[in-house]
Structures are given as C-alpha cells and as structure tokens.
Design a protein around this motif. Sequence first.
Motif, PDB file in Angstrom:
ATOM      1  N   GLU B 407      36.576  27.509  37.825  1.00 42.82           N
ATOM      2  CA  GLU B 407      36.012  28.217  36.664  1.00 42.82           C
ATOM      3  C   GLU B 407      35.366  27.234  35.698  1.00 42.82           C
ATOM      4  O   GLU B 407      34.265  27.450  35.196  1.00 42.82           O
ATOM      5  N   HIS B 508      37.625  28.194  24.107  1.00 44.50           N
ATOM      6  CA  HIS B 508      37.350  28.733  25.424  1.00 44.50           C
ATOM      7  C   HIS B 508      35.838  28.842  25.640  1.00 44.50           C
ATOM      8  O   HIS B 508      35.103  29.292  24.784  1.00 44.50           O
ATOM      9  N   GLU B 510      32.747  30.241  28.134  1.00 47.18           N
ATOM     10  CA  GLU B 510      32.500  31.224  29.177  1.00 47.18           C
ATOM     11  C   GLU B 510      31.689  30.600  30.308  1.00 47.18           C
ATOM     12  O   GLU B 510      30.662  29.975  30.066  1.00 47.18           O
ATOM     13  N   LEU B 513      29.157  32.719  35.295  1.00 50.70           N
ATOM     14  CA  LEU B 513      29.481  33.973  35.958  1.00 50.70           C
ATOM     15  C   LEU B 513      30.753  34.525  35.335  1.00 50.70           C
ATOM     16  O   LEU B 513      31.572  33.748  34.829  1.00 50.70           O
ATOM     17  N   PRO B 514      30.949  35.812  35.385  1.00 46.69           N
ATOM     18  CA  PRO B 514      32.224  36.350  34.899  1.00 46.69           C
ATOM     19  C   PRO B 514      33.387  35.766  35.693  1.00 46.69           C
ATOM     20  O   PRO B 514      33.260  35.489  36.886  1.00 46.69           O
ATOM     21  N   VAL B 515      34.503  35.529  35.013  1.00 49.84           N
ATOM     22  CA  VAL B 515      35.656  34.899  35.645  1.00 49.84           C
ATOM     23  C   VAL B 515      36.093  35.670  36.883  1.00 49.84           C
ATOM     24  O   VAL B 515      36.422  35.093  37.922  1.00 49.84           O
ATOM     25  N   LEU B 516      36.051  36.993  36.767  1.00 48.82           N
ATOM     26  CA  LEU B 516      36.512  37.810  37.887  1.00 48.82           C
ATOM     27  C   LEU B 516      35.645  37.578  39.121  1.00 48.82           C
ATOM     28  O   LEU B 516      36.150  37.466  40.239  1.00 48.82           O
ATOM     29  N   VAL B 517      34.343  37.465  38.899  1.00 54.02           N
ATOM     30  CA  VAL B 517      33.423  37.230  40.024  1.00 54.02           C
ATOM     31  C   VAL B 517      33.774  35.900  40.696  1.00 54.02           C
ATOM     32  O   VAL B 517      33.815  35.798  41.918  1.00 54.02           O
ATOM     33  N   GLN B 519      36.609  34.366  40.706  1.00 55.88           N
ATOM     34  CA  GLN B 519      37.884  34.466  41.424  1.00 55.88           C
ATOM     35  C   GLN B 519      37.712  35.184  42.759  1.00 55.88           C
ATOM     36  O   GLN B 519      38.230  34.734  43.787  1.00 55.88           O
TER      37      GLN B 519
END
Lengths: 602, 638
Positions: B407, B508, B510, B513-517, B519
Amino acid sequence: MTEFIAPDIAWAQLTPILLVLGAAVVGVLVEAFVPRRARRPVQLTITLAALAGAVVAVAALWGGVADTGGTDVLLGSVVVDGPTLVLQGTIAVLALLAVLVIADRTATGEDAFAPQGAATPGSGYEEAARAAGLQQTEVYPLVLFATGGMLIFPATGDLLTLFVALEVLSLPLYLLTGLARRRRLLSQEASMKYFLLGAFASALLLFGIALLYGFSGSLRYADIATAVRADTGMDALLLVGALLVLVGLLFKVGAVPFHSWTPDAYQGAPTPITGFMAACTKVAAFGALVRLFYVVLPDLRWDLEPMMWTVAIATMAVGTVVALVQTDVKRVLAYSSVAHAGFVLTGVVALTQSGITAVLFYLLAYGAATVGAFGIVSLVRERGAVRAAGGRVTSGAASGGVPHVEGATATSGAAVATAVEVRADADDTDGEGAEPGEPEGPVLGEATHLSQWAGLGRTNPVLAGTFVLFLLSFAGIPLTAGFTGKFAVFTAAVEGGAWPLAVVGVVASAAAAFFYVRIIVLMFFTSPQGGPQQPVTAGSPDVADESGADAGARAPRAGTVVVASQGFALVAIGACALITIALGVVPGPVLDAIASVAQLIP
Amino acid sequence: MNDLTSLAPLLVAVPLASAALLLLLGRAADRWGHWLGVLASTAAFVVGAVLLTDLLGRPADDRVLDVHLFDWISAGHFDLSAGLRVDPLSLTFVLLVTFVGTLIHVYSVAYMAHDAARRRFFAYLNLFIAAMLVLVLADSYLLLFVGWEGVGLASYLLIGFWNHHTPYAVAAKKAFVANRVGDIGLLVALMLMFATFGAVDFDSVAAGVGGASQGTLTAIGLMLLLAACGKSAQFPLQSWLGDAMAGPTPVSALIHAATMVTAGVYLIVRSAPVFEGAPTAQLVVTIIGAITLLIGAIIGCAKDDIKKALAASTMSQIGYMVLAAGLGPVGYAFAIFHLVTHGFFKAGMFLGAGSVMHGMDDQTDMRRFGGLRKYMVITWVTFGAGWLAILGVPPFSGFWSKDKIIESAFVVPEVGGEWRAWLFGAVALVGAGITAFYMSRMFFMTFHGRQRWAQTSDGHDQHPHESPALMTIPMVLLAVGSVGLGFVLQLGGGFTTWLEPVTGHVEHHEPVLPVLVIQVATLVAVALGLALAWRQYLSLPVPEAAPAGTVLTRAARVDLYQDAVNDAVLVEPGRHLTRSLVYGDRTAVDGAFTGLGRLTVGIGELVRKVQTGYARQYAATMLLGLVVLAVVVLAPRI
C-alpha cells in the motif's frame, strides 16, 4: 678567530638519551672486561635498566614539558617538546619489550643470534664456536646504540644532528640484521642489501642537507623555516633539497618506492630484531618526518603535497596488494608494515594539529602489535624429522634442509647457498643433540612459511589467539588499538582536506584485512596436515613471488612446534597484547595525554 | 535514568561473558556448555522484556533513553562516549534477536548434538548475539560499527564452522568479501559524518543535518546504503547469501533470516534524518529494494536446494523492507513491522528446513523430497504456517506487514512523483505473486506429491522421521508467531504508534488506488502464483532431474550470473592489478634497469659480480622513484 663559548646545556632534558647511550658504552666495556659466563646476565640487566630508566626519565620530564611546551637544548640541536617526549617514551617502551624478546633463549637454550657473527656460515670455525657455546652478547649494546639514535632522531632541531642520529641508529641495525643464527646466508644477504640501500638513502639525505644549507645558509630547522617563508628566488634548490631529505626519511619508514629493502631485511634479520626494527625504527623515522614536515616545510605544502600524496597512495596500494600474495609470514608482516607506513603518512600529510596526535597514537598502536607479532613468530619453530637409531639422518631431514634457501637468492649464488645451508642445517641437528630414537625430531629454525602455521590454533590456542589479536589490530578491527589509530589518522586526513587519501586508506585497509584473516583462517580452520598448501595459495594461484616460487619445491617438515619461552618473550607478548586491547577499548586517556602535548616547537 | 535502564549493559555483557567462558574453559565445559549458551541468551531476553515493561510504562515522548557506558575516544575536539540507546526501535530488535535467538539456541542443542565442537558453536552463537545487540543498542555510528564488525566476524566463524569442506570455506570467504565492501561504505560514511558534523553519535548527526548541504547528505546516504547492501545482501552485493547457506542450518535461521541480514534495514531506518535530507539517496534506496525484491524472487523460483531457495526468498523479503525504508516516514514503521514478522516466519521455515534435513540425511535437494507430510507432521504444520504467512494470506502475520508495504509503495511520494507510485507499487505487487509461486513450489515439492526419496538413497535407505522435541518446540513457537504476531501487533496501529518516538508521526497518505483494490489485487496475484505452483508441482509429477528449463530458469539457477558479473567486474581487474603491481614491484623496474645496465657494461658487470641479488635493482627502483617524485614536485614550477 672567535673565542669558543661553552654552550649552556640543560643536561636534565637529555636524560633519556644519555641513559641509553651511556649504558651502551658501558655495555661495550662489559664485553671487554666481564668474564664470558657472566656477560649475558650483566648485559641484560644493564640494557633493561637503561631502557626502563629512559621510560622513567621521560615520565619525569613530562610535567615540565606539559607546562612550558618544551625547550631546545644544545643551542637548538635537540628539541625536547611534547611530541619528542611521546615518541621517546614510545621508543623506550617498545625497545624494552623488544629486548625482552631478544633476550629469550626459549626452551632450546639458544637465542636467535649466530654464536660467532664473524664466522663463515657452515665453516669449521662456526662449528667450534657453537660447540663452545658462544653467545653473541654484543647484541645488547648494539640495540642500545640503535635505540639511542632513535631517541635523538625525532628530537633533532638541525639537519646535522638529524644525519648523525640517522647513522647512529642505522649502523647497529645493519649489523644486527646479519646476525641470525639460522639461514645465515639469507641473513647476511639481507644485511648487505640493507646496508647498501641505507647508504644510498643516507647519501641522498646528505645531498639534500647540503642543498638546504646552500639555500638557507643554516642547518637549524628554525632558520630554514624562516628562509622558506622569505622568498629568496632559489626555489629549485629548496625544493630539490627538501625532496632529497624527505626521501632519506621515507626510506627509513619504508614508504614506496623506497621500500624494497623492507621485505628482505625483515625476512633475513633475526626475528626479535625484525620486531625491534619494524616497531622502533618506524616510530623514530616518522617522528623525524613529522617534525621536518610540520616545522620546516609547512609553507611548501602546495609544492610537496602532490608528491606526498603520491607516495602515500602508492605505499598503501603496494603494501596491501603485494602482501596478499606472500607466502612467508615474515614477508607478509613486512609488506603489512609498508602498508601501515602509508596509513601513517595520510595522517602526516593532513598537516593539522589532530594529525600529530593521530600519528603519534598510531605509531604506539602499530609498534605494540608489531613487537608482539614478531615475538610470537620467533616462538613458532620447525621440527626436523626423527633421526634413525643408527645416527644417520633420515632422508626426510636431508631433504628438509633444502627449504632453507628462499627469499631473494634467486641468483647464481643459489646453488652454493643450497649446499652450504644444507650443511649448516645438518649441523643444527647435531648441535641440538637429538637422542637416537627420540620420538620427536629436533627443534630447528622458525617456521615462517604460512603453510606451516596451519592448524596452530588447534594445537596452541592461546598463542594463536594472541596472534589473532595482533592481526586484528593490524587490520583495524574495532576494539583493538589499530582501529582507534586508523580512525584517528583517517579523520585527521579528512579534516586536513585529504579525503581522497582517507578513502584510499579505507579501501586499502579493507583489502588488507584479507591477508590477516587468511592467516587466522589458516591457524584455526585448516588442519595441520590436510593439504596445507591449498588454502595459502588458493586466493591467487597464478601469482607467485620469489618466495612463493620455491613453495612447491618445499619438502614437508616433520612438523611445526611452538617452543616454550623462558618467560621474557611471554612477558613482552603479554604486555603488547594488553596495550593493544587497552588502546582499543579505552584509548581516551592516552589520546588525551598525547593531544595535550602534541605541539611542536620550532 | 532509573534503575531499570541501567540493566541495559547486561544485554551485551551476559552473552559476551558466556561466549568468553565457553571458549576459555575448553573441553571442561563440553558436557554442559550448550546449556550455558541457552541460559545466557534467555537471560538477555528476560532483560529485554523487563526493559519493555519499563518503556511501556512511560509516556511516549519519554521513551528514548540513553545509558552512558564510558568515555571512549576523546581527541582534540572529538569527544565520543560509548553508550547504549534504549528506545522503541532498538528494543524491538533486542526482543526479536533474543527471542528468536533463544529458540534457535534450544534448537541447536539437538541439531548439533552429534558435533564434537558443539560447545564452540554455542560460544560463537553467544558472541553473535552480543555483537548484534551492540549493533542495535549503540548510540553512535562508531559503536554501531563495532557491532557491525562483530556480527561480521561471528557470522564468518559460524558460516565456516563446518570448515572441513572446501565449499564452506569459500562461502565464508565470499561473505567476507561482500561484507568488507559494505564496511568500506560505513567507514566512509563515518568519516564524512565526522568531517561534516564533527561527531558521529546519532543525536549530533540528526541535529547537524539541517546545516549540511544536500550533496554531502546524499553522499553519506549512498555510503550508508552501500553498507546496508553488503550486510543485507541487497543488489549488487547479494551473491554471498546463497553460498552462506553452507553453514549449519540454525545459523541460517538466526543470521540469514531474523537478525544480521536485517541490520541494513535497521541502519537505514536509524539514519532517517540523513535520508530525509537526501531525496536522491532515498530514491536509490527504493530502487535497490525493488531490484533486489525481483531478483531474489526470480532466483527463488529456480533453486532446487531448499536452503538456497529460502535464502533467495530472504533476499527478496529484505528487498521489500529496504523498499519500504526508502519510501521515507511513510514506510519506516512498516519496514520494521515486516522485519519482525519476517524474522518469525522465515526463521521458522529455516528451522523446518533443518528439521527436514535432519530426517533426510542432510539432503537439501527438493527434487529428492516429496510426500514428507506423513512422516514429519509437526514440521509440515509449522512450515505450513510460515508458508501462509510469507504468502500474505490473511490473517497470518505476513499479510499485515507486507500488505502495508505494498500500500505504501502505491503512495505518491511527492508532487510529480506519480510514476514512482505506480512503478514501485507494481513491482511490490508482482513480487507478491512470484513469492507465492516459489514458496508454494517449495512447500509442495517438500511435503506433498510423490515420494521421490525412497528409491534414491545412495547406498542405504532413507528413513524420514520427525525431529526430537528440542527441535520441534522452537518451531512450534515460531509458527505461533507466524500465525498471530502480525495481527496482534497491528491491533489499533499499536506497532506503528510504538515506533513513533523514533520514526516520527506520519499523516495518513492515500495511495493512487483505493486500499481495497490494492488488497484484492495482491490476493489475486498471490492466488495466481499459488495456482501456478499447484498445477506445475502438485498436479504434474516433479521430475527428479532438473529439466533444462528456459533461458530465464537457467540464469536464475546461477543467481542471474551475479558471480560471473562479479568475476568480470571485480575479481579479474583486481587480479590484474595484483599481478601488475607485484610484477612492477619485482620485475618491470628490474627489466628496465637491466637494459640500462647492459649499456653501461662496466658498471653492469661489476654489479653482477658483486652478486647482491636484487640490491642493484632496489637501488634503481629508489632512483626511479626519486626521479618521478622530483618531476611531480618540480613540474608545476616549470
């Protein structure tokens, strides 16, 4: 005609020098008047007392010098200031330790010196001298004379005294180099070379002195320095003169390209003498070099710096790289001493106040490890093959004589040398009175070939461990004196703007670690019998120097043995080990003490 | 300083004393010496734990404690005292080193039971622990260097421990060379720091960074990176790690998984102030990490030797850590986090490999394994835990730490640095997939599939068996860590908060890409790697002889030609330099002057008759040298 005015001499300031030189003169008289049997104890007592006295005298003078910054004595011919005292103290301590190694006759009852230096090697006369049990006790006064010269050398305030001190310290060393009990031809050859080259260097120095006198009209450092500052338009005279004088001193410290005598002389000389000469001569010569460079020539730094840089870099590179391919432990240590000369030079070139401190400290650290290391080398011996019951030398012993020819005798004299040395070696065997049927062969000379050191760590862990300590100090591993010294000179060099030198020094010392570690691996990780040649030459099988060339021809010895010391050498080695550790773990007090007086007076 | 922190010197003193005792007592201690070694390591862990409770009881801004030992070097204006620094970062290392170290000590008691020199082995292990603790506890770069050299020496002794085989001695030598190159870096960095800041302790350096030029800081940073590369087997100094596997397996677990090889990461994180001031050096750190990550992963895919495959994997995982450390404050904490979890699961897998070797007559070729699951259940389960952890399967330890690094790699480091986020993120992501492939390959080839060992024993049959309890218990404990440690430490951001006094608080950021993507993508990559390994090494039979393979496979088998490159770039020129210097020292000058000597016949003959060997040539060398120096001195004036 001017009337001669007796100079006012501050005798007290000269006590260390007078003590040592006086004792040397007494030593000569002892040779003449004391019965032979009593000479050794008498000489030894006088020598140790004189050197210990010199140490005490330096300590006694310390307080005064620390307060006043020092004085000049004998109308400025000798300068007693902080660096002088530090160097004199270092020399006296190291000489004291070296004399202990010299004095040790080990369990074999023999010292490292020829019974009769004047006897032709292998002659009947030599044999008679050996049978009569003669001992060369002149060694002690010779060492004292050399030490006396060394004590004057870094204290000189004029060029003439410099030259006299140089000769006083050199001549006894030439003699001592040729006095080895074993491998006498090698020893005499080394002595001859050392003398010839030393004479050459002295001549250069003398020529340089003449030119500097021509330039400045004075021999006094202070006057020359003044003349340097005042532009007289005779720069060529000055520069060539300065160069020649520097070369004379660089020869003594063993800097490249004036180093070529070092390996041969170190290898050929009796090992205790090698230790003495490697440690003390270097201290004295660097002392003189520092004084000359800092007091007389600082204004020439822009002219001399390129030259000194060249020498320093070449010294570090050649010393390190050539040491990598050596196969004789004394030659390894010799080239390592060349490399160390280069490291010290980086501190000298720095031309900063901390440079003086660093150099003085480095010399002490290096000297202690050197005396100790050569002391250990003198105890590691070859064992001859077992003799057959009928008194005939077995073939092993006969062929074992061949390896005694080594080093630089790759000339047509080699064949003769072989014959003589074999005979001398056989004589050795007789001399040590091996009993017929004795389970172990007689103890012979030093086992200097690296392959003979294989497995020493298993048979003699304490001795080998101590040797490792000295090697680690040479390599500059933290918590040994060598690391502190290296760190000090390199940081001084960086501070003085000589950071490329420091980088070369770091790289060179990293590379140098190889040959030290190689010996450690050999001692601890290689079995004594299991193919000892391979690990030695594995690193560079295709590079052979002249002592490596005869390695293949070496017949195996019956083995390597560590002879018991009489105690003197053990004391010296132990003291060196203690100094090495102490200066590595808590160098603070010593560095402080040196730094507090590290001020040269003109 | 209260009473508890004054215990810190014991951390070093106890293992050191034990090592000295074991070496000095000699054979007298043969019977119980190994237990003394275990005790010393355990004692160090207990002291570490006590210090942890002390530190946890303090407010966060009071968690950096200095313990003065003695005045070490004082020359002129250079004052340096030897002292220890106890702070969250060093204490994390202390606990990792002593905990894993103690387990490995216990394991070694059984593993080395048949070795005559077991006592000496434990002395070296203790020595290593002491040196490693000096390294992480030092409060100055100079003392750190002491520990740095110390671990080098100890690892050298340990790798070469079984020195009766030549390859082992060669391996020890190679490790030595790479480490010396690294040491040069650290020494030069030391001198640069001294020249720039006038001091080499962490505080003074951090304080002086503001006043130093960016060029100097970059130079220092790059030198520190070189040091880190040597110690942590990062590109281009990575080649020694695979060969170092020749040492006893517990050594590999201790030194080459959990502790020494991570010292480079420690050095970089510890030198954060320097790197913060040198963005170029920081970028190079990231690049080196990324390169090593991929190199290690590729090599890992081709190795058939279980320990060498693990070594390649270590290289790759440390590449992740270095990459994270190069990302700056965003990554420091995660680099250390991954370092800790990796220490557990990789040490566990190394011990598992040792256990397999123990039961298989020291066989290391995975093509000769297979189907060991039935015979070594505990080893299978514990190794499996490590496998899932390194794959990054949730909720195993590796997931929490590696995912954070990936990440962070996707975070844009500075304005205009989008390409970096995409590049490093992609590398980290692909690396995770390859990791899944080669680790699964190792796991399947060893524990699953057809038994390939029964018919291939040379001379006598093989009887795989589970290892004794002394070996399996450490493996179980490490497996527990592999399963749960990551989850526990990340609870509520606990570990990053703990390190904040050292690494600083970070807002923090960002990722692109979104963190979920990220992961999900990571998990998909891992699943792909796993599936590929499944198809190739579980569905299809594994040939006992290695197939010829593609060009890439063949290259990977020989460490991507790193040795050849080293030979060509370093060894050969060095050899030529040596040869020419030796030659020049003895021959060239002689040759030139022999020629001259022939011209001046009279003198030449005379000299030859004197028969002084080479004295004439030595004198000639001196003369030539003098002439050269005279030219050097006089040339500028003319």
